[in-house]
Design an enzyme around this catalytic site. Structure first.
Site, PDB file in Angstrom:
ATOM      1  N   LEU A 228      10.911 -20.551  -3.463  1.00  0.00           N
ATOM      2  CA  LEU A 228       9.891 -20.091  -3.072  1.00  0.00           C
ATOM      3  C   LEU A 228       8.401 -20.045  -3.491  1.00  0.00           C
ATOM      4  O   LEU A 228       8.439 -19.836  -5.121  1.00  0.00           O
ATOM      5  CB  LEU A 228      10.363 -18.454  -2.977  1.00  0.00           C
ATOM      6  CG  LEU A 228       9.519 -17.211  -2.523  1.00  0.00           C
ATOM      7  CD1 LEU A 228       9.087 -17.394  -1.314  1.00  0.00           C
ATOM      8  CD2 LEU A 228       9.985 -16.026  -3.039  1.00  0.00           C
TER       9      LEU A 228
ATOM     10  N   ASP B  58       0.705  -1.239  -0.081  1.00  0.00           N
ATOM     11  CA  ASP B  58       0.009  -0.124   0.035  1.00  0.00           C
ATOM     12  C   ASP B  58       0.907   1.135  -0.014  1.00  0.00           C
ATOM     13  O   ASP B  58       1.971   1.401   0.408  1.00  0.00           O
ATOM     14  CB  ASP B  58      -0.861   0.056   1.160  1.00  0.00           C
ATOM     15  CG  ASP B  58      -2.283   1.055   1.082  1.00  0.00           C
ATOM     16  OD1 ASP B  58      -2.232   1.550  -0.042  1.00  0.00           O
ATOM     17  OD2 ASP B  58      -2.906   1.166   2.176  1.00  0.00           O
TER      18      ASP B  58
ATOM     19  N   HIS C 145       2.801   3.213  -8.757  1.00  0.00           N
ATOM     20  CA  HIS C 145       2.674   1.574  -9.043  1.00  0.00           C
ATOM     21  C   HIS C 145       4.035   0.915  -9.813  1.00  0.00           C
ATOM     22  O   HIS C 145       4.558   0.038  -9.584  1.00  0.00           O
ATOM     23  CB  HIS C 145       1.608   1.285  -9.893  1.00  0.00           C
ATOM     24  CG  HIS C 145       0.185   1.687  -9.189  1.00  0.00           C
ATOM     25  ND1 HIS C 145      -0.012   1.352  -8.072  1.00  0.00           N
ATOM     26  CD2 HIS C 145      -0.723   2.369  -9.616  1.00  0.00           C
ATOM     27  CE1 HIS C 145      -1.176   1.835  -7.687  1.00  0.00           C
ATOM     28  NE2 HIS C 145      -1.763   2.283  -8.601  1.00  0.00           N
TER      29      HIS C 145
END
Ligand code: FPP
Length: 260
Positions: free
Chosen positions: A153, A41, A58
């Site tokens: 991962l 955020d 972004h």
């Protein structure tokens, strides 16, 4: 077993300044959170603070995202999940929605090979309804297929994801099996979530000084430790992950019980 504490050197890479300041954070590698989830955020505010269009925030968020993946790989975290686009994000101005969709496609196209070569298994959760362009759905399927045998991962991207939608979809899927209502258990419902293999979240990180879950992984967060920072997502880096893990390792998890 005696816990082995070691100093993990973590270097803070500053994208804007290029300055590197080493930081030693004592991380116990034998007590890592198995699953970390991030609410990325503050991109919009990062851009607004610089008089830039929100989408520039972004774009800078991509750097923070790959810092986070690199940090998770360095430390040996098993699962990392990020909130890329929520079921509520469709309410944003059409231009921003369009940008975010294209941006997700673009990141997948440009960076899936690099993730693949790093041993990352890419997974997705969320609704694949009519609003998600076919092109993106295809790219998601391709990235999943390309990386499916990687083991370092498990990196899950939550796209068109909502925690409530996930629970509703799981209930619909479970009810379709014809199960009698009084036979339903938590374990059974969990097997109908978007990714039944995904373990509960141990550590949830949210940037930008907001203290909310925003409909993220509502089921999986039940006993997650929460870590909040005022840092805006584009400024987040692996030093912050190390700080969050250090804090996590100094908490007592009781799961509703009492400390022994
Ligand atoms: C929240 O910041 C951020 C988002 C809604 C999107 C973040 C997406 C990325 C960084 C790209 C992810 C891509 C992949 C492939 C995982 P905000 O716009 O709510 O910021 P604000 O609260 O300051 O307005």
């Amino acid at each position: 077993m005696r816990l082995h504490k070691e100093n993990v050197p973590i270097h803070r890479e500053r994208a804007r300044t290029g300055v590197t300041c080493p930081l030693m954070i004592p991380i116990d590698r034998s007590a890592l959170p198995r699953h970390i989830a991030c609410v990325m955020d503050g991109n919009g505010r990062w851009a607004e603070q610089r008089d830039l269009p929100r989408v520039e925030g972004h774009k800078m968020g991509e750097h923070a995202l790959f810092e986070t993946v690199a940090g998770a790989l360095d430390l040996g975290i098993e699962w990392l999940t990020v909130y890329a686009f929520s079921t509520e994000n469709w309410k944003r101005p059409p231009d921003e929605v369009k940008f975010l969709i294209n941006f997700n496609e673009d990141i997948l196209l440009r960076r899936q090979q690099e993730l693949h070569e790093s041993g990352v298994q890419i997974r997705f959760i969320g609704r694949t309804d009519w609003r998600v362009p076919k092109r993106l759905t295809r790219l998601m399927a391709d990235a999943t297929e390309l990386t499916k045998n990687n083991t370092k991962l498990k990196f899950t991207i939550a796209f068109n994801y909502g925690g409530r939608a996930e629970i509703v979809d799981a209930v619909k899927s479970l009810v379709k099996t014809g199960i009698a209502p009084d036979k339903i258990t938590e374990k059974m419902l969990a097997r109908h979530l978007y990714d039944p293999q995904m373990p509960d979240v141990d550590l949830m990180i949210r940037t930008s000084g907001e203290y909310r879950t925003s409909n993220f992984l509502l089921w999986e967060l039940a006993y997650s430790e929460m870590w909040f920072t005022d840092t805006l997502w584009p400024d987040f880096d692996r030093t912050d992950i190390a700080k969050a893990i250090y804090d996590f390792q100094n908490r007592t998890r009781r799961y509703g019980g009492v400390t022994a």
